[in-house]
Design a protein around this motif. Structure first.
Motif, PDB file in Angstrom:
ATOM      1  N   ALA A 183       0.799  -1.228   0.000  1.00 13.32           N
ATOM      2  CA  ALA A 183       0.000   0.000   0.000  1.00 13.32           C
ATOM      3  C   ALA A 183       0.828   1.274   0.000  1.00 13.32           C
ATOM      4  N   THR A 184       2.079   1.202   0.437  1.00 13.85           N
ATOM      5  CA  THR A 184       2.908   2.417   0.417  1.00 13.85           C
ATOM      6  C   THR A 184       3.678   2.558  -0.891  1.00 13.85           C
ATOM      7  N   GLY A 185       3.503   1.616  -1.809  1.00 11.70           N
ATOM      8  CA  GLY A 185       4.278   1.623  -3.046  1.00 11.70           C
ATOM      9  C   GLY A 185       3.743   2.607  -4.071  1.00 11.70           C
ATOM     10  N   ASN A 186       4.459   2.733  -5.169  1.00  9.03           N
ATOM     11  CA  ASN A 186       4.056   3.667  -6.224  1.00  9.03           C
ATOM     12  C   ASN A 186       2.677   3.336  -6.772  1.00  9.03           C
ATOM     13  N   THR A 187       2.380   2.041  -6.887  1.00  9.48           N
ATOM     14  CA  THR A 187       1.070   1.631  -7.387  1.00  9.48           C
ATOM     15  C   THR A 187       0.047   1.631  -6.267  1.00  9.48           C
ATOM     16  N   LEU A 230      -2.129  -2.537   3.780  1.00  8.12           N
ATOM     17  CA  LEU A 230      -1.108  -3.403   4.375  1.00  8.12           C
ATOM     18  C   LEU A 230       0.276  -2.787   4.183  1.00  8.12           C
ATOM     19  N   THR A 231       1.034  -2.786   5.257  1.00  8.48           N
ATOM     20  CA  THR A 231       2.409  -2.282   5.212  1.00  8.48           C
ATOM     21  C   THR A 231       3.227  -2.981   6.282  1.00  8.48           C
ATOM     22  N   ARG A 232       4.542  -3.074   6.039  1.00  7.69           N
ATOM     23  CA  ARG A 232       5.419  -3.614   7.087  1.00  7.69           C
ATOM     24  C   ARG A 232       5.687  -2.570   8.158  1.00  7.69           C
ATOM     25  N   ARG A 233       5.251  -1.323   7.901  1.00  4.89           N
ATOM     26  CA  ARG A 233       5.562  -0.219   8.826  1.00  4.89           C
ATOM     27  C   ARG A 233       4.289   0.483   9.278  1.00  4.89           C
ATOM     28  N   ILE A 286       6.863 -15.436 -13.622  1.00  4.07           N
ATOM     29  CA  ILE A 286       6.483 -15.038 -12.256  1.00  4.07           C
ATOM     30  C   ILE A 286       5.084 -14.429 -12.249  1.00  4.07           C
ATOM     31  N   HIS A 287       4.831 -13.525 -13.183  1.00  2.00           N
ATOM     32  CA  HIS A 287       3.527 -12.848 -13.177  1.00  2.00           C
ATOM     33  C   HIS A 287       2.409 -13.774 -13.647  1.00  2.00           C
ATOM     34  N   LEU A 288       2.732 -14.627 -14.623  1.00  2.00           N
ATOM     35  CA  LEU A 288       1.709 -15.593 -15.061  1.00  2.00           C
ATOM     36  C   LEU A 288       1.394 -16.568 -13.934  1.00  2.00           C
TER      37      LEU A 288
HETATM   38  N1  LIG Z   1       7.882  -1.089 -12.482  1.00  2.00           N
HETATM   39  C1  LIG Z   1       7.335  -1.459 -13.612  1.00  2.00           C
HETATM   40  O1  LIG Z   1       7.654  -0.936 -14.688  1.00  2.00           O
HETATM   41  C2  LIG Z   1       6.306  -2.542 -13.600  1.00  2.00           C
HETATM   42  C3  LIG Z   1       5.794  -2.978 -14.821  1.00  2.00           C
HETATM   43  C4  LIG Z   1       4.833  -3.969 -14.807  1.00  2.00           C
HETATM   44  C5  LIG Z   1       4.371  -4.499 -13.622  1.00  2.00           C
HETATM   45  N2  LIG Z   1       4.879  -4.064 -12.440  1.00  2.00           N
HETATM   46  C6  LIG Z   1       4.363  -4.648 -11.205  1.00  2.00           C
HETATM   47  O2  LIG Z   1       4.254  -3.674 -10.206  1.00  2.00           O
HETATM   48  C7  LIG Z   1       4.902  -4.152  -9.020  1.00  2.00           C
HETATM   49  C8  LIG Z   1       5.597  -3.012  -8.331  1.00  2.00           C
HETATM   50  O3  LIG Z   1       4.636  -2.227  -7.694  1.00  2.00           O
HETATM   51  P1  LIG Z   1       5.052  -0.826  -7.093  1.00  2.00           P
HETATM   52  O4  LIG Z   1       5.670  -0.023  -8.164  1.00  2.00           O
HETATM   53  O5  LIG Z   1       3.893  -0.265  -6.385  1.00  2.00           O
HETATM   54  O6  LIG Z   1       6.194  -1.260  -6.070  1.00  2.00           O
HETATM   55  P2  LIG Z   1       6.975  -0.360  -5.057  1.00  2.00           P
HETATM   56  O7  LIG Z   1       6.724   1.089  -5.270  1.00  2.00           O
HETATM   57  O8  LIG Z   1       8.373  -0.865  -5.094  1.00  2.00           O
HETATM   58  O9  LIG Z   1       6.282  -0.700  -3.655  1.00  2.00           O
HETATM   59  C9  LIG Z   1       6.325  -1.928  -3.132  1.00  2.00           C
HETATM   60  C10 LIG Z   1       5.819  -1.868  -1.701  1.00  2.00           C
HETATM   61  O10 LIG Z   1       5.818  -3.209  -1.260  1.00  2.00           O
HETATM   62  C11 LIG Z   1       6.337  -3.285   0.056  1.00  2.00           C
HETATM   63  N3  LIG Z   1       7.518  -4.160   0.043  1.00  2.00           N
HETATM   64  C12 LIG Z   1       8.686  -3.954  -0.592  1.00  2.00           C
HETATM   65  N4  LIG Z   1       9.538  -4.967  -0.357  1.00  2.00           N
HETATM   66  C13 LIG Z   1       8.892  -5.847   0.446  1.00  2.00           C
HETATM   67  C14 LIG Z   1       9.229  -7.069   1.042  1.00  2.00           C
HETATM   68  N5  LIG Z   1      10.449  -7.605   0.883  1.00  2.00           N
HETATM   69  N6  LIG Z   1       8.299  -7.709   1.797  1.00  2.00           N
HETATM   70  C15 LIG Z   1       7.098  -7.168   1.986  1.00  2.00           C
HETATM   71  N7  LIG Z   1       6.725  -5.988   1.460  1.00  2.00           N
HETATM   72  C16 LIG Z   1       7.596  -5.331   0.684  1.00  2.00           C
HETATM   73  C17 LIG Z   1       6.749  -1.890   0.490  1.00  2.00           C
HETATM   74  O11 LIG Z   1       5.780  -1.417   1.392  1.00  2.00           O
HETATM   75  P3  LIG Z   1       6.042  -1.354   2.981  1.00  2.00           P
HETATM   76  O12 LIG Z   1       7.481  -1.031   3.215  1.00  2.00           O
HETATM   77  O13 LIG Z   1       5.107  -0.282   3.412  1.00  2.00           O
HETATM   78  O14 LIG Z   1       5.659  -2.693   3.511  1.00  2.00           O
HETATM   79  C18 LIG Z   1       6.726  -1.074  -0.798  1.00  2.00           C
HETATM   80  O15 LIG Z   1       6.230   0.230  -0.613  1.00  2.00           O
HETATM   81  C19 LIG Z   1       5.910  -5.188  -9.445  1.00  2.00           C
HETATM   82  O16 LIG Z   1       6.016  -6.110  -8.415  1.00  2.00           O
HETATM   83  C20 LIG Z   1       5.298  -5.730 -10.705  1.00  2.00           C
HETATM   84  O17 LIG Z   1       4.547  -6.853 -10.310  1.00  2.00           O
HETATM   85  C21 LIG Z   1       5.831  -3.091 -12.408  1.00  2.00           C
END
Ligand SMILES: NC(=O)c1ccc[n+]([C@@H]2O[C@H](COP(=O)([O-])OP(=O)(O)OC[C@H]3O[C@@H](n4cnc5c(N)ncnc54)[C@H](OP(=O)(O)O)[C@@H]3O)[C@@H](O)[C@H]2O)c1
Length: 298
Positions: A25-29, A47-50, A127-129
């Motif tokens: 939930a804190t991620g870019n998406t 949901l967040t680890r923090r 992985i995604h499939l």
């Molecule tokens: N980047 C691309 O171009 C792209 C393209 C296609 C699909 N995607 C999909 O989008 C996803 C990425 O999403 P996003 O950009 O929102 O990611 P993100 O910004 O990296 O955020 C991921 C969040 O997940 C939590 N997290 C990170 N590492 C973790 C760990 N080891 N264990 C548990 N929680 C963890 C963190 O939240 P907390 O610290 O708050 O827990 C973090 O804020 C990829 O996984 C992929 O499936 C990405």
């Protein structure tokens, strides 16, 4: 769009607002997905680890991702970034708690695995499939969002831009069609709260193909700075990616880099799913850069 059958029954008690659980939930998406459903009267559990330090808007319930609370949850947004291990335990717990709907944050490359040949084991596509299939096996209602390259990847250059006007990365001429995270969030909300996207895997991109050097130049115009992209070798890029993305194993990073290498000199795919679902054009990368310019100035 790829459509497969999914059940369409809703057993939620009348009168209770829809409750949505958002992983990563804190991620870019995740951030924009957390804020969007409130406009339609839904409640969000993030949901967040923090849980003690992560900040969310008023009204959002915060939950430790180490112990997800599925009580009263009607729908889940499932993002691989928060499940670096296999998603099975999370999905088992959701199923046991009666969750019926999952919206998967998947990836455009998952479509590679639908054209007959299985993707290479450990690759980003595999992985995604695999995630999509696990979701389909666990719940009767699902929608898979398959974004191409996210515009928010540009944040990976923020630290470099704090130190100078150069962003270093691999494959300056690799073409992608960056998608604004607001589009992913808006489509996610439709998939969470309406029924017409059930059983669909949506290949979602931004409106135009741009190479990496062009993206940095566009960002520079928004920041009013003469930014430029400087190429680094694939091995240096691989090490950088492995250190940033905990969920990505070496094979997945290799497949991502080979995808970028293949994108050099090829047009980036541009799909029409965002305008089709949302009834408005997808914003350009220039718009994304304007929207986020302040984040690069801090
Ligand atoms: N980047 C691309 O171009 C792209 C393209 C296609 C699909 N995607 C999909 O989008 C996803 C990425 O999403 P996003 O950009 O929102 O990611 P993100 O910004 O990296 O955020 C991921 C969040 O997940 C939590 N997290 C990170 N590492 C973790 C760990 N080891 N264990 C548990 N929680 C963890 C963190 O939240 P907390 O610290 O708050 O827990 C973090 O804020 C990829 O996984 C992929 O499936 C990405």
């Amino acid at each position: 769009m790829n459509e497969r059958p999914a059940h369409r029954s809703d057993t939620r008690p009348r009168g209770r607002p829809t409750t949505i659980l958002v992983t990563a939930a804190t991620g870019n998406t995740g951030r924009p997905i957390v804020t969007a459903p409130a406009a339609r009267g839904a409640e969000v559990r993030a949901l967040t680890r923090r849980p003690d330090t992560a900040r969310f808007p008023d009204g959002v319930e915060v939950c430790d991702s180490a112990a997800p609370d599925f009580r009263d949850v009607d729908a889940v947004v499932l993002n691989m970034a928060a499940l670096p291990q296999a998603p099975a335990p999370f999905l088992d717990a959701a199923k046991a708690a009666g969750v019926r709907r999952v919206v998967t944050v998947s990836a455009l490359v998952a479509a590679d695995g639908e054209n007959g040949a299985e993707p290479e084991s450990g690759s980003n596509a595999a992985i995604h499939l695999g995630l999509e299939r696990a979701v389909e096996a666990a719940v009767p209602q699902w929608t898979h969002l398959r974004p191409g390259a996210c515009a928010s990847n540009a944040f990976q250059g923020a630290a470099q831009l704090a130190a100078g006007d150069v962003v270093r990365g691999p494959y300056a001429r690799a073409n992608t069609s960056p998608i604004h995270e607001a589009d992913i969030a808006d489509v996610a909300v439709r998939a969470l709260l309406d029924d017409d996207l059930l059983g669909q895997a949506l290949s979602m991109t931004g409106p135009e193909g741009l190479n990496m050097a062009e993206q940095v130049e566009i960002l520079g115009r928004a920041l009013e700075r003469p930014l430029r992209f400087e190429g680094i070798g694939p091995e240096a890029a691989k090490q950088a990616m492995l250190s940033v993305h905990a969920w990505m194993k070496e094979a997945a990073v290799d497949s991502l880099l080979s995808y970028l290498a293949h994108s050099v000199g090829h047009c980036a795919p541009v799909t029409q799913e965002v305008p089709r679902v949302l009834g408005r054009p997808a914003p350009t990368f220039a718009q994304w850069a304007e929207d986020h310019a302040d984040a690069f100035r801090r």
